[in-house]
Design a protein around this motif. Structure first.
Motif, PDB file in Angstrom:
ATOM      1  N   LEU A   1       0.810  -1.063   0.180  1.00  0.00           N
ATOM      2  CA  LEU A   1       0.189  -0.023   0.002  1.00  0.00           C
ATOM      3  C   LEU A   1       0.693   1.204  -0.084  1.00  0.00           C
ATOM      4  O   LEU A   1       1.833   1.508   0.870  1.00  0.00           O
ATOM      5  CB  LEU A   1      -0.871   0.035   1.297  1.00  0.00           C
ATOM      6  CG  LEU A   1      -1.667   1.130   1.870  1.00  0.00           C
ATOM      7  CD1 LEU A   1      -2.436   1.768   0.892  1.00  0.00           C
ATOM      8  CD2 LEU A   1      -2.151   1.073   3.087  1.00  0.00           C
ATOM      9  N   THR A   2       0.705   2.212  -1.031  1.00  0.00           N
ATOM     10  CA  THR A   2       1.350   3.481  -0.753  1.00  0.00           C
ATOM     11  C   THR A   2       0.378   4.616  -0.706  1.00  0.00           C
ATOM     12  O   THR A   2      -0.545   4.757  -1.235  1.00  0.00           O
ATOM     13  CB  THR A   2       2.114   3.729  -2.025  1.00  0.00           C
ATOM     14  OG1 THR A   2       2.935   2.689  -2.324  1.00  0.00           O
ATOM     15  CG2 THR A   2       2.664   5.279  -2.194  1.00  0.00           C
ATOM     16  N   TYR A   3       0.868   5.494   0.373  1.00  0.00           N
ATOM     17  CA  TYR A   3      -0.173   6.693   0.622  1.00  0.00           C
ATOM     18  C   TYR A   3       0.622   7.726   0.338  1.00  0.00           C
ATOM     19  O   TYR A   3       1.894   7.799   0.784  1.00  0.00           O
ATOM     20  CB  TYR A   3      -0.493   6.731   2.189  1.00  0.00           C
ATOM     21  CG  TYR A   3      -1.035   7.920   2.493  1.00  0.00           C
ATOM     22  CD1 TYR A   3      -1.881   8.635   1.973  1.00  0.00           C
ATOM     23  CD2 TYR A   3      -0.373   8.504   3.952  1.00  0.00           C
ATOM     24  CE1 TYR A   3      -2.548   9.770   2.414  1.00  0.00           C
ATOM     25  CE2 TYR A   3      -1.019   9.715   4.256  1.00  0.00           C
ATOM     26  CZ  TYR A   3      -1.986  10.494   3.620  1.00  0.00           C
ATOM     27  OH  TYR A   3      -2.358  11.640   4.199  1.00  0.00           O
ATOM     28  N   SER A   4       0.291   8.760  -0.709  1.00  0.00           N
ATOM     29  CA  SER A   4       1.148   9.772  -1.001  1.00  0.00           C
ATOM     30  C   SER A   4       1.039  11.240  -0.049  1.00  0.00           C
ATOM     31  O   SER A   4       2.279  11.772  -0.356  1.00  0.00           O
ATOM     32  CB  SER A   4       0.032  10.389  -2.216  1.00  0.00           C
ATOM     33  OG  SER A   4      -0.943  11.029  -1.747  1.00  0.00           O
ATOM     34  N   GLY A   5       0.372  11.159   1.014  1.00  0.00           N
ATOM     35  CA  GLY A   5       0.583  12.206   1.892  1.00  0.00           C
ATOM     36  C   GLY A   5       0.210  13.525   0.869  1.00  0.00           C
ATOM     37  O   GLY A   5      -0.709  13.338  -0.114  1.00  0.00           O
TER      38      GLY A   5
END
Length: 250
Positions: free
Chosen positions: A156-160
């Motif tokens: 999972l990648t969260y960009s902010g």
């Protein structure tokens, strides 16, 4: 991994959602990504106040961190059971000072650190509980980080908050679920190194070969359906809008 959207509104809470906050769970461990305006109340629908195991703060704008002040109160002045022990908090340099200043009346200059174990973020790879994580500095007016969380062969990648940048591309490469901000409207706002629009979020997902794209951090003044359509014009994988309470299995 299980991802729960606690809040997904950009800049300030909407009528339907608090600001950015996302709960990631695996093997009984609970990692919270950001705690923006209104998130602490909504979080209690999904998790006990004292059941979090770690917190990641992507940056120190209020819509991503300000409810940490309320959480300080809950942990420091807990009525039953006495004061809580420390919980790891990963944030940019100056996180403790920022939260202490925002609260403005802590018992002492070090009171925050009595319930929060602050760790300064830099670009790199490390472990948080059962998760392997990697963080990269992204393009925003203040020091800001995106995060990639991996567990059990899933990612999972969260960009902010970020504009288009290589660091985000690197963290999103081949990811299973890409939780990406899309604050701006294509053709309307064009401010580099601040936020993405729906089309840019879709282009980032396409370049990365992401398996699924979830658009988030859309401010109340932005029409989310336009951003959704713009993302779908450039990215062929599944795309949807984040909503408070949504749950994803990764």
């Amino acid at each position: 991994m299980k991802l729960t959207v606690v809040g997904c509104s950009g800049s300030f809470p909407s009528a339907d959602s608090p600001c950015s906050s996302y709960l990631v769970e695996a093997d009984g461990f609970r990692l919270l990504l950001d705690m923006g305006n209104g998130a602490l109340g909504e979080l209690q629908r999904h998790c006990g106040l004292y059941d979090l195991d770690a917190i990641f703060l992507s940056h120190l704008h209020a819509d991503h961190c300000i409810d940490m002040c309320g959480y300080f109160v809950a942990r420091y002045y807990r009525h039953e059971g006495g004061r809580c022990g420390t919980i790891p908090v990963y944030g940019p340099e100056g996180t403790e000072q920022r939260l202490t200043t925002a609260y403005a009346d802590t018992p002492s200059a070090s009171s925050m650190s009595e319930v929060f174990d602050f760790h300064t973020l830099k670009s790199g790879a490390f472990e948080i509980g059962p998760f392997s994580v990697r963080t990269e500095r992204v393009a925003h007016p203040v020091e800001a980080y995106a995060i990639r969380v991996e567990h059990g062969g899933k990612s999972l990648t969260y960009s902010g908050d970020t504009g288009v940048c290589e660091g985000l591309d690197e963290l999103a490469a081949g990811v299973d679920l890409f939780l990406c901000e899309a604050s701006f409207t294509h053709g309307k706002e064009d401010i580099p190194d601040l936020h993405l629009n729906g089309r840019e979020a879709g282009e980032t997902a396409r370049r990365a070969g992401a398996g699924r794209l979830v658009l988030t951090h859309i401010p109340p003044w932005t029409d989310p359906t336009i951003n959704l359509t713009d993302a779908r014009t450039v990215y062929e994988g599944p795309v949807e809008l984040a909503r408070a309470g949504a749950v994803y299995e990764v």
